[in-house]
Design an enzyme around this catalytic site. Structure first.
Site, PDB file in Angstrom:
ATOM      1  N   GLU A  90      20.954  15.116  -4.501  1.00 60.28           N
ATOM      2  CA  GLU A  90      19.536  14.790  -4.561  1.00 60.28           C
ATOM      3  C   GLU A  90      19.047  14.745  -6.000  1.00 60.28           C
ATOM      4  O   GLU A  90      19.453  15.556  -6.834  1.00 60.28           O
ATOM      5  CB  GLU A  90      18.730  15.820  -3.767  1.00 60.28           C
ATOM      6  CG  GLU A  90      19.066  15.780  -2.286  1.00 60.28           C
ATOM      7  CD  GLU A  90      18.349  16.855  -1.494  1.00 60.28           C
ATOM      8  OE1 GLU A  90      17.221  17.233  -1.888  1.00 60.28           O
ATOM      9  OE2 GLU A  90      18.915  17.321  -0.496  1.00 60.28           O
ATOM     10  N   CYS A 107      26.517  24.256  -3.784  1.00 55.33           N
ATOM     11  CA  CYS A 107      26.371  25.305  -4.796  1.00 55.33           C
ATOM     12  C   CYS A 107      27.050  26.565  -4.289  1.00 55.33           C
ATOM     13  O   CYS A 107      27.013  26.866  -3.092  1.00 55.33           O
ATOM     14  CB  CYS A 107      24.897  25.574  -5.066  1.00 55.33           C
ATOM     15  SG  CYS A 107      24.605  26.813  -6.345  1.00 55.33           S
ATOM     16  N   CYS A 114      17.504  29.102  -0.466  1.00 53.67           N
ATOM     17  CA  CYS A 114      17.795  27.726  -0.872  1.00 53.67           C
ATOM     18  C   CYS A 114      18.737  27.063   0.127  1.00 53.67           C
ATOM     19  O   CYS A 114      19.798  27.598   0.449  1.00 53.67           O
ATOM     20  CB  CYS A 114      18.419  27.731  -2.271  1.00 53.67           C
ATOM     21  SG  CYS A 114      18.979  26.112  -2.844  1.00 53.67           S
ATOM     22  N   SER A 182      18.878  24.652 -16.324  1.00 54.63           N
ATOM     23  CA  SER A 182      18.401  25.696 -15.416  1.00 54.63           C
ATOM     24  C   SER A 182      19.583  26.497 -14.884  1.00 54.63           C
ATOM     25  O   SER A 182      20.584  25.927 -14.447  1.00 54.63           O
ATOM     26  CB  SER A 182      17.646  25.070 -14.241  1.00 54.63           C
ATOM     27  OG  SER A 182      17.258  26.050 -13.310  1.00 54.63           O
ATOM     28  N   LEU A 206      14.828  33.935 -12.333  1.00 56.14           N
ATOM     29  CA  LEU A 206      14.723  35.391 -12.347  1.00 56.14           C
ATOM     30  C   LEU A 206      14.457  35.932 -10.940  1.00 56.14           C
ATOM     31  O   LEU A 206      15.241  36.692 -10.394  1.00 56.14           O
ATOM     32  CB  LEU A 206      13.613  35.801 -13.316  1.00 56.14           C
ATOM     33  CG  LEU A 206      13.555  37.264 -13.735  1.00 56.14           C
ATOM     34  CD1 LEU A 206      14.865  37.737 -14.354  1.00 56.14           C
ATOM     35  CD2 LEU A 206      12.394  37.482 -14.710  1.00 56.14           C
ATOM     36  N   CYS A 324      15.002  21.286  -2.322  1.00 52.05           N
ATOM     37  CA  CYS A 324      16.343  20.886  -2.738  1.00 52.05           C
ATOM     38  C   CYS A 324      17.374  21.181  -1.655  1.00 52.05           C
ATOM     39  O   CYS A 324      17.475  22.289  -1.156  1.00 52.05           O
ATOM     40  CB  CYS A 324      16.716  21.608  -4.036  1.00 52.05           C
ATOM     41  SG  CYS A 324      18.170  20.887  -4.779  1.00 52.05           S
TER      42      CYS A 324
END
Length: 341
Positions: A90, A107, A114, A182, A206, A324
């Site tokens: 994406e 990931c 997420c 990031s 964080l 995402c």
């Protein structure tokens, strides 16, 4: 041809010299036709390279193509992008000439809030596939800022990400502070970035000031404490002159309490950075909730009063449920497991 280095070697085999190479990389990264420019290609490029251009343009276009586009009311446009091998990632065209791109298919960090993290890591993206997302975005609208904040953890694909950043910050004509790396935090990032020719701005995820909670929310992030992360990030900010963007996904009843606000003041007071608070973007099958608009605004006001520069942001494209990983998950009909945190 998923790596920039492979593309460069192909150009050289076709007879490109340094000036020819720079011109082709500049045109590609800026989404311009290969016959653009003041000098005609017949007068500038060697015949062997001109003969290679049609096949080269086809292959570059095949690195990334739009499968579906989802415009949001906020001016964003979420793109489901297919790579040459059929995998999808994406990209998000952001308001004010920004673009968020992916660095991995999936990931490995496994952030509990997420969608991308719930599918695991399928493969790394090559540096050319990352730049291809920028060229694709620029073919649709102006792009002056690129954020490596889409699918994937850039620190887990560090060499390829830095190779893409280097090209975008040179031939791609993007200001170095407008290239944003990031990360959840990794010692390698703080070691490598200061040594690079193109030093990007840094966004640090964080999400909490509590080490034990961070381990639960980001189960496979490197075991750096919030204090260690902020110390390393602040050193990079002061070395580059770019303030750190501390990212904080607001989760109701998880990291929005008074104890966390006290922790933020303790950690970030006097630091060279800004705190971006982003209320959780609802994801089907994940049990976290966002705090009310009033509570989120109150948190930002409280931190401001206590000397912490805080920006309350909204995740782009919420009206199209574009958090995402969600476009890809819907396309593949993935059903996420229930959250355990």
């Amino acid at each position: 041809m998923t790596r920039i280095d492979t593309l460069v070697q192909r150009l050289r085999r076709a007879g490109a010299g340094p000036e020819h190479e720079r011109r082709i990389l500049r045109l590609w990264t800026n989404a311009l036709p290969m016959d653009s420019g003041k000098r005609r290609i017949e007068d500038f490029l060697p015949a062997s390279l001109r003969a290679e251009l049609p096949a080269l343009e086809r292959d570059l276009a095949g690195l990334a193509r739009v499968v579906s586009a989802h415009p949001g009311a906020d001016g964003s446009e979420r793109l489901l992008v297919e790579l040459a091998d059929g995998q999808t990632v994406e990209s998000v065209l952001l308001p004010r000439d920004g673009l968020c791109i992916s660095s991995q298919v999936g990931c490995a960090v496994g952030c509990q809030f997420c969608m991308t993290g719930r599918t695991g890591l399928l493969r790394q993206l090559g540096s050319a596939e990352m730049v291809a997302q920028v060229a694709l975005g620029r073919s649709r609208r102006a792009v002056k800022k690129v954020v490596f904040m889409g699918m994937g953890e850039p620190a887990h694909n560090l060499d390829a990400v830095l190779e893409a950043i280097d090209l975008l910050g040179t031939a791609g004509n993007i200001g170095h502070k407008s290239l944003v790396f990031s990360t959840v935090g990794d010692p390698r990032v703080f070691e490598r970035l200061p040594r690079e020719r193109v030093k990007p701005a840094l966004a640090l995820s964080l999400h909490t000031t509590k080490a034990d909670l961070r381990e639960r929310l980001l189960p496979r992030a490197p075991r750096m404490t919030p204090e260690e992360l902020v110390e390393a990030a602040d050193a990079y900010a002061r070395a580059t002159g770019y303030p750190i963007q501390y990212q904080w996904t607001l989760l109701e009843g998880v990291n929005d309490g008074e104890d966390e606000l006290e922790g933020i003041v303790r950690l970030l007071a006097g630091r060279y950075g800004v705190l971006n608070m982003i209320p959780f973007n609802r994801v089907d099958g994940i049990a976290f909730r966002r705090p009310s608009r009033e509570r989120a605004a109150e948190i930002a006001r409280t931190l401001h009063r206590r000397g912490i520069l805080t920006k309350l942001r909204q995740s782009a494209g919420q009206d199209v449920e574009g958090g995402c990983g969600q476009l890809r998950a819907r396309t593949l009909r993935l059903v996420p497991a229930p959250a355990t945190a």
